[in-house]
Design a protein around this motif. Sequence first.
Motif, PDB file in Angstrom:
ATOM      1  N   ASP A 153      67.087  57.928 -12.509  1.00  0.00           N
ATOM      2  CA  ASP A 153      68.060  58.402 -11.517  1.00  0.00           C
ATOM      3  C   ASP A 153      68.351  59.870 -11.828  1.00  0.00           C
ATOM      4  O   ASP A 153      69.378  60.220 -12.416  1.00  0.00           O
ATOM      5  CB  ASP A 153      69.339  57.566 -11.587  1.00  0.00           C
ATOM      6  CG  ASP A 153      70.323  57.891 -10.462  1.00  0.00           C
ATOM      7  OD1 ASP A 153      70.069  58.862  -9.725  1.00  0.00           O
ATOM      8  OD2 ASP A 153      71.336  57.184 -10.334  1.00  0.00           O
ATOM      9  N   TYR A 154      67.443  60.735 -11.417  1.00  0.00           N
ATOM     10  CA  TYR A 154      67.525  62.137 -11.806  1.00  0.00           C
ATOM     11  C   TYR A 154      68.653  62.882 -11.094  1.00  0.00           C
ATOM     12  O   TYR A 154      69.184  63.853 -11.639  1.00  0.00           O
ATOM     13  CB  TYR A 154      66.180  62.816 -11.551  1.00  0.00           C
ATOM     14  CG  TYR A 154      65.040  62.162 -12.291  1.00  0.00           C
ATOM     15  CD1 TYR A 154      65.050  62.108 -13.681  1.00  0.00           C
ATOM     16  CD2 TYR A 154      63.976  61.577 -11.610  1.00  0.00           C
ATOM     17  CE1 TYR A 154      64.012  61.492 -14.377  1.00  0.00           C
ATOM     18  CE2 TYR A 154      62.937  60.964 -12.302  1.00  0.00           C
ATOM     19  CZ  TYR A 154      62.963  60.911 -13.689  1.00  0.00           C
ATOM     20  OH  TYR A 154      61.951  60.300 -14.377  1.00  0.00           O
ATOM     21  N   ALA A 155      69.020  62.431  -9.907  1.00  0.00           N
ATOM     22  CA  ALA A 155      70.147  63.057  -9.215  1.00  0.00           C
ATOM     23  C   ALA A 155      71.445  62.851  -9.992  1.00  0.00           C
ATOM     24  O   ALA A 155      72.235  63.778 -10.187  1.00  0.00           O
ATOM     25  CB  ALA A 155      70.273  62.496  -7.799  1.00  0.00           C
ATOM     26  N   GLN A 156      71.671  61.619 -10.457  1.00  0.00           N
ATOM     27  CA  GLN A 156      72.865  61.329 -11.246  1.00  0.00           C
ATOM     28  C   GLN A 156      72.808  62.051 -12.586  1.00  0.00           C
ATOM     29  O   GLN A 156      73.823  62.562 -13.072  1.00  0.00           O
ATOM     30  CB  GLN A 156      72.994  59.820 -11.466  1.00  0.00           C
ATOM     31  CG  GLN A 156      74.155  59.406 -12.367  1.00  0.00           C
ATOM     32  CD  GLN A 156      75.509  59.853 -11.832  1.00  0.00           C
ATOM     33  OE1 GLN A 156      75.705  59.933 -10.620  1.00  0.00           O
ATOM     34  NE2 GLN A 156      76.439  60.138 -12.738  1.00  0.00           N
ATOM     35  N   ALA A 157      71.623  62.106 -13.180  1.00  0.00           N
ATOM     36  CA  ALA A 157      71.461  62.820 -14.454  1.00  0.00           C
ATOM     37  C   ALA A 157      71.803  64.295 -14.280  1.00  0.00           C
ATOM     38  O   ALA A 157      72.495  64.882 -15.114  1.00  0.00           O
ATOM     39  CB  ALA A 157      70.040  62.649 -14.968  1.00  0.00           C
ATOM     40  N   ALA A 158      71.328  64.888 -13.187  1.00  0.00           N
ATOM     41  CA  ALA A 158      71.619  66.298 -12.931  1.00  0.00           C
ATOM     42  C   ALA A 158      73.114  66.524 -12.750  1.00  0.00           C
ATOM     43  O   ALA A 158      73.668  67.509 -13.252  1.00  0.00           O
ATOM     44  CB  ALA A 158      70.848  66.773 -11.706  1.00  0.00           C
ATOM     45  N   ARG A 159      73.793  65.628 -12.029  1.00  0.00           N
ATOM     46  CA  ARG A 159      75.244  65.773 -11.836  1.00  0.00           C
ATOM     47  C   ARG A 159      75.983  65.712 -13.165  1.00  0.00           C
ATOM     48  O   ARG A 159      76.908  66.502 -13.413  1.00  0.00           O
ATOM     49  CB  ARG A 159      75.757  64.687 -10.889  1.00  0.00           C
ATOM     50  CG  ARG A 159      75.438  64.933  -9.421  1.00  0.00           C
ATOM     51  CD  ARG A 159      76.234  63.994  -8.514  1.00  0.00           C
ATOM     52  NE  ARG A 159      75.773  62.608  -8.651  1.00  0.00           N
ATOM     53  CZ  ARG A 159      74.806  62.076  -7.929  1.00  0.00           C
ATOM     54  NH1 ARG A 159      74.181  62.816  -7.018  1.00  0.00           N
ATOM     55  NH2 ARG A 159      74.454  60.812  -8.085  1.00  0.00           N
ATOM     56  N   ALA A 160      75.585  64.775 -14.024  1.00  0.00           N
ATOM     57  CA  ALA A 160      76.260  64.627 -15.313  1.00  0.00           C
ATOM     58  C   ALA A 160      76.014  65.850 -16.205  1.00  0.00           C
ATOM     59  O   ALA A 160      76.955  66.389 -16.811  1.00  0.00           O
ATOM     60  CB  ALA A 160      75.777  63.360 -16.013  1.00  0.00           C
TER      61      ALA A 160
END
Length: 244
Positions: free
Chosen positions: A36-43
Amino acid sequence: MKGTKLTVLLWALAWTCVAADADFFSQGTAAYRAGDYAQAARAFRELAGREPSPGALQNLGNAEWQRGRTGHAIVAWEQALWLDSLDEAARNNLRYARKIAQLETPQLGWHEVISTWLPASWWAWITGVSLWAAVAAATLPGILRWRRRAWQHGLAALGLMVFLLSVPAQVGVHSRSRLGFVLEKDTWLRLTPTAESQAITRLAAGESARVLRARDHYLLVQVSRGTGWLERGELGVIVSEIKH
């Protein structure tokens, strides 16, 4: 008693911040491993915003690259190198990304190249310490009526030499801070700072641009193919989100 309560409060606040940072790191790492790279980027972006560090920015760049957002990844890795020019992981990632995307490495002046030898924040310390060391070694013996010795002359000469050598690097740090990178693909470089402006050329995601000046929410930039205007949100400037 009041002092004790204040100390406890400060420790609690510091611990809360550390725990929050650790939580964002854990969330980002778990999301990255799960794909889940979108969530990883947000974090990782939240973590980098709270406490800018080469590690957080390196991880942010990795997540953005996995999302196919080349421009955002390059900005994150460039910011990691700004904080720590010795970060080989970020340097290798930039080299690989530019090779894959067929992007040119930013053209740097000789003074800017020197400024990349050490982290940007180090040069200010080196300049200040070397200058004061040279001044102290040259003036204190006379003020305090000490007998002048050879090592004092040597220290003054060394401090002056280091100071003079660090000045071009300081200039390079300032000018290099004006570098930015196009965030999205097929971004139009405009002739004037207006939405209805004629397009000059189309820029690729991750392409470097040097900011010349700003007008409202537009930036006048210089790229390899000419000079024109971009909206602020279309360019990620290296130091724009980094706290000094």
